[in-house]
Write a protein that holds these residues in place. Structure first.
Motif, mmCIF file in Angstrom:
data_model
loop_
_atom_site.group_PDB
_atom_site.id
_atom_site.type_symbol
_atom_site.label_atom_id
_atom_site.label_comp_id
_atom_site.label_asym_id
_atom_site.label_seq_id
_atom_site.Cartn_x
_atom_site.Cartn_y
_atom_site.Cartn_z
ATOM 1 N N PRO A 175 -3.662 7.938 -4.123
ATOM 2 C CA PRO A 175 -2.286 7.083 -3.130
ATOM 3 C C PRO A 175 -1.939 8.186 -1.905
ATOM 4 O O PRO A 175 -1.119 8.098 -1.023
ATOM 5 C CB PRO A 175 -1.528 7.827 -4.729
ATOM 6 C CG PRO A 175 -2.578 7.554 -5.953
ATOM 7 C CD PRO A 175 -3.566 8.715 -5.348
ATOM 8 N N SER A 184 -0.754 6.705 1.568
ATOM 9 C CA SER A 184 0.548 6.724 2.486
ATOM 10 C C SER A 184 0.380 7.286 3.578
ATOM 11 O O SER A 184 1.141 6.853 4.942
ATOM 12 C CB SER A 184 1.701 7.468 1.254
ATOM 13 O OG SER A 184 1.411 6.851 -0.338
ATOM 14 N N GLU A 190 5.470 -2.849 3.799
ATOM 15 C CA GLU A 190 5.812 -2.683 2.442
ATOM 16 C C GLU A 190 4.315 -2.808 1.890
ATOM 17 O O GLU A 190 3.603 -4.323 2.235
ATOM 18 C CB GLU A 190 6.228 -3.936 2.293
ATOM 19 C CG GLU A 190 7.792 -3.878 2.864
ATOM 20 C CD GLU A 190 9.031 -4.701 2.970
ATOM 21 O OE1 GLU A 190 8.631 -5.980 1.814
ATOM 22 O OE2 GLU A 190 9.748 -4.738 3.457
ATOM 23 N N THR A 191 4.783 -2.563 0.964
ATOM 24 C CA THR A 191 2.638 -2.149 -0.268
ATOM 25 C C THR A 191 3.556 -1.312 -1.572
ATOM 26 O O THR A 191 4.410 -1.121 -1.475
ATOM 27 C CB THR A 191 1.829 -1.646 0.701
ATOM 28 O OG1 THR A 191 1.082 -2.070 -0.374
ATOM 29 C CG2 THR A 191 1.939 -0.676 0.469
ATOM 30 N N ASP A 192 2.389 -2.266 -2.305
ATOM 31 C CA ASP A 192 3.155 -1.189 -3.487
ATOM 32 C C ASP A 192 1.221 -0.056 -3.902
ATOM 33 O O ASP A 192 0.152 -0.147 -3.977
ATOM 34 C CB ASP A 192 2.945 -1.800 -4.962
ATOM 35 C CG ASP A 192 2.714 -1.489 -6.122
ATOM 36 O OD1 ASP A 192 2.621 -0.133 -6.167
ATOM 37 O OD2 ASP A 192 3.320 -1.387 -6.792
ATOM 38 N N VAL A 193 1.969 0.723 -3.164
ATOM 39 C CA VAL A 193 0.285 2.166 -2.784
ATOM 40 C C VAL A 193 -0.469 2.004 -4.400
ATOM 41 O O VAL A 193 -1.832 2.130 -4.007
ATOM 42 C CB VAL A 193 1.584 3.684 -2.788
ATOM 43 C CG1 VAL A 193 -0.563 4.531 -2.244
ATOM 44 C CG2 VAL A 193 1.945 3.164 -1.143
ATOM 45 N N HIS A 194 0.162 2.475 -5.700
ATOM 46 C CA HIS A 194 -0.648 2.506 -6.682
ATOM 47 C C HIS A 194 -1.449 1.091 -7.043
ATOM 48 O O HIS A 194 -2.297 1.215 -7.473
ATOM 49 C CB HIS A 194 0.926 2.939 -7.615
ATOM 50 C CG HIS A 194 1.072 4.407 -8.051
ATOM 51 N ND1 HIS A 194 0.857 5.108 -7.580
ATOM 52 C CD2 HIS A 194 2.609 4.296 -7.303
ATOM 53 C CE1 HIS A 194 1.845 6.489 -7.273
ATOM 54 N NE2 HIS A 194 2.532 5.838 -7.099
ATOM 55 N N GLU A 195 -0.717 0.315 -6.590
ATOM 56 C CA GLU A 195 -2.143 -1.343 -7.223
ATOM 57 C C GLU A 195 -2.782 -0.748 -6.115
ATOM 58 O O GLU A 195 -4.233 -1.293 -6.640
ATOM 59 C CB GLU A 195 -1.220 -2.159 -6.857
ATOM 60 C CG GLU A 195 -1.930 -3.636 -6.916
ATOM 61 C CD GLU A 195 -0.764 -4.989 -5.869
ATOM 62 O OE1 GLU A 195 -1.649 -5.666 -5.388
ATOM 63 O OE2 GLU A 195 0.386 -4.807 -6.577
ATOM 64 N N LEU A 196 -2.815 -0.706 -4.841
ATOM 65 C CA LEU A 196 -3.832 -0.393 -3.844
ATOM 66 C C LEU A 196 -4.952 0.135 -4.563
ATOM 67 O O LEU A 196 -5.615 0.440 -3.941
ATOM 68 C CB LEU A 196 -4.033 0.387 -2.312
ATOM 69 C CG LEU A 196 -2.081 -0.629 -1.780
ATOM 70 C CD1 LEU A 196 -2.428 -0.490 -0.449
ATOM 71 C CD2 LEU A 196 -3.369 -1.903 -1.870
ATOM 72 N N SER A 197 -4.513 1.987 -4.894
ATOM 73 C CA SER A 197 -5.143 2.876 -5.284
ATOM 74 C C SER A 197 -6.185 2.530 -6.552
ATOM 75 O O SER A 197 -7.226 2.595 -5.788
ATOM 76 C CB SER A 197 -4.250 4.041 -5.919
ATOM 77 O OG SER A 197 -3.373 4.964 -5.000
ATOM 78 N N GLU A 234 3.434 -8.253 2.725
ATOM 79 C CA GLU A 234 3.274 -7.630 2.137
ATOM 80 C C GLU A 234 1.653 -6.928 2.357
ATOM 81 O O GLU A 234 1.314 -7.640 2.174
ATOM 82 C CB GLU A 234 3.742 -7.773 0.968
ATOM 83 C CG GLU A 234 3.613 -6.215 0.166
ATOM 84 C CD GLU A 234 4.179 -6.698 -1.394
ATOM 85 O OE1 GLU A 234 4.415 -5.627 -2.126
ATOM 86 O OE2 GLU A 234 4.198 -7.510 -2.017
ATOM 87 N N LYS A 291 -1.542 -6.090 0.624
ATOM 88 C CA LYS A 291 -1.817 -6.391 -0.924
ATOM 89 C C LYS A 291 -3.455 -5.844 -0.738
ATOM 90 O O LYS A 291 -4.722 -5.595 0.537
ATOM 91 C CB LYS A 291 -2.112 -7.229 -1.437
ATOM 92 C CG LYS A 291 -0.392 -7.898 -1.809
ATOM 93 C CD LYS A 291 -0.269 -9.176 -2.128
ATOM 94 C CE LYS A 291 1.582 -9.431 -2.552
ATOM 95 N NZ LYS A 291 2.076 -10.893 -3.623
#
Length: 471
Positions: free
Chosen positions: A335, A339, A354-361, A391, A393
């Protein structure tokens, strides 16, 4: 005597003798060997006062002096300054005097009439012992700390992993010494960043000079490191200084040291042993004051067994050793790194991603990352360019994670879903299962034998042997 410490020490050497002519002569000899941080004192009665005023790396005292003799000074120095080695220098080789001085705590006893190289070797050895004591003290002080004292040194290294923090604390302990350092780790883990942190923490006034020696033949290696005189070879129309000279009083970083030819290894060994080098076309040696830091992704131990790397060179290079763990062993850094690289993208493009860092991790959690941090950096930059204004993903990364052997249009890397291994009506033999495991590991790591071996818990030699056997 050990000659590994040939650079000017951070703290001065104190020479004490009532003969001014000998003091001046010995200082000149030390300077000719690159040890020019020397303080002279011709009165033994002032030694303790001088030691109380500033820090020294070693003290060399004459045995017979008026007012206070060297033999009288030894227990005083040892009691008040136990970290400072005391060298006793005498005009006579008297066994009784030697024994008495050693019993009282002297580090060494040197006879003035001996060869000057013996005197210099004794001083170098004392300086090295002082540095080792300083390192040991520093490590003891840092052992129970949770974080480094100077976190600014490691600002470019994004991590929160405990092993990396331990490495940072070790770097702080050894940064100010002059001994060489060898950094090991897979490609892409950030070995040059570690080398820069070592240099930045050293307090050296010279530059950090880096060069990748992979692919350099012996002549190019010599010219790159040592430079050349005008007319040294065809096309040498002007003299050029080498990187060793550019790194004067600084740090010379040699990356991919495992690729050096035997001839280049010999030349590097001489530089480390003698702290001297000779530009191409010159018959005059020059002194080196650069600290040498090297790095490799290869196993130097295995190369020694194969006769591809000199054992004496490895001994010189490993004054300090740091092994940087691969990214797959510190996945909690994912993460933070994602970032960090997204911030890079935003600074370069000026647009916010825009992204969900924890989802990518979570998606990348089981990816082996054969290219380590560098590979993740490229993946984030490439995925950000693919997503455009959308976004960011996991699907954007999935398009990039195609490993060799995948058919066109396949999904490439698929995150671990916890599936179990299934068998048909005939159970495979252990040899067949081993072969399947090796092939799958190689597929997942894009053919990287070291990464594949680590993935399934076998040696790299086992993977290499399997490949040779099966073509």
């Amino acid at each position: 005597m050990n000659k590994s410490t040939g650079l000017t020490p951070r703290y001065p050497l104190l020479l004490v003798d009532d003969e001014d002519s000998w003091l001046q002569s010995f200082r000149a000899t030390l300077r000719s060997q690159g040890i020019d941080n020397v303080v002279l004192l011709n009165d033994g009665a002032k030694v303790m006062e001088t030691l109380a005023q500033r820090k020294f790396c070693a003290v060399a005292v004459d045995l017979m002096m008026p007012h206070v003799s060297g033999e009288e000074l030894i227990p005083q120095i040892v009691e008040e300054h136990p970290e400072i080695p005391v060298l006793v220098i005498s005009g006579l080789n008297e066994i009784k005097a030697v024994v008495n001085c050693i019993r009282k705590g002297a580090f060494d006893f040197i006879v003035k009439t001996e060869d000057r190289n013996t005197l210099i070797a004794g001083v170098r050895h004392a300086i090295e012992i002082f540095e080792l004591r300083q390192e040991n003290k520093s490590l003891q002080q840092r052992f129970f700390k949770d974080s480094p004292d100077r976190p600014e040194l490691f600002a470019e290294i994004v991590t929160a992993h405990k092993d990396m923090v331990s490495i940072f604390k070790y770097i702080e302990a050894i940064a100010e010494t002059s001994r060489p350092a060898l950094i090991t780790g897979e490609s892409g883990v950030g070995k040059e960043l570690i080398a820069r942190a070592l240099h930045n923490g050293s307090g050296r006034k010279g530059k950090f000079v880096a060069v990748n020696v992979a692919g350099l033949d012996d002549n190019v290696f010599s010219d790159t490191l040592f430079g050349h005189k005008k007319g040294a070879f065809t096309g040498a129309t002007e003299a050029r200084i080498g990187l060793v000279e550019k790194a004067k009083n600084g740090t010379l970083f040699l990356d991919e040291i495992g690729d050096l030819s035997p001839a280049s290894q010999t030349k590097l060994l001489r530089l480390l042993q003698e702290h001297e080098f000779m530009p191409l076309g010159s018959d005059m040696s020059k002194r080196s004051s650069a600290r040498i830091i090297t790095a490799t992704h290869q196993s130097i131990t295995a190369m020694q067994v194969e006769g591809k790397f000199r054992k004496d060179l490895f001994f010189r290079l490993r004054g300090h050793m740091l092994n940087i763990p691969p990214l797959r062993e510190r996945r909690e850094d994912l993460p933070l790194l994602i970032s960090h690289f997204l911030d890079e993208v935003q600074r370069e493009t000026g647009s916010e991603v825009e992204t969900d860092v924890h989802e990518l991790s979570a998606f990348l959690e089981t990816y082996p990352f054969p290219g380590n941090v560098r590979e993740l950096q490229h993946l984030v930059h490439d995925a950000a360019s693919i997503c455009g204004n959308e976004e960011l993903k996991a699907e954007h990364f999935k398009k990039l994670l195609v490993v060799p052997g995948d058919s066109p249009g396949s999904e490439g890397f698929v995150p671990d879903s916890g599936e179990s291994v299934s068998f048909g009506t005939r159970l495979p033999t252990l040899q067949e299962v081993r072969a399947r495991l090796i092939e799958e590991a190689l597929r997942r790591t894009k053919g990287n034998q070291s990464s594949a071996a680590q993935l399934i818990g076998v040696t790299r030699q086992a993977v290499s042997k399997y490949l040779k056997k099966n073509g």
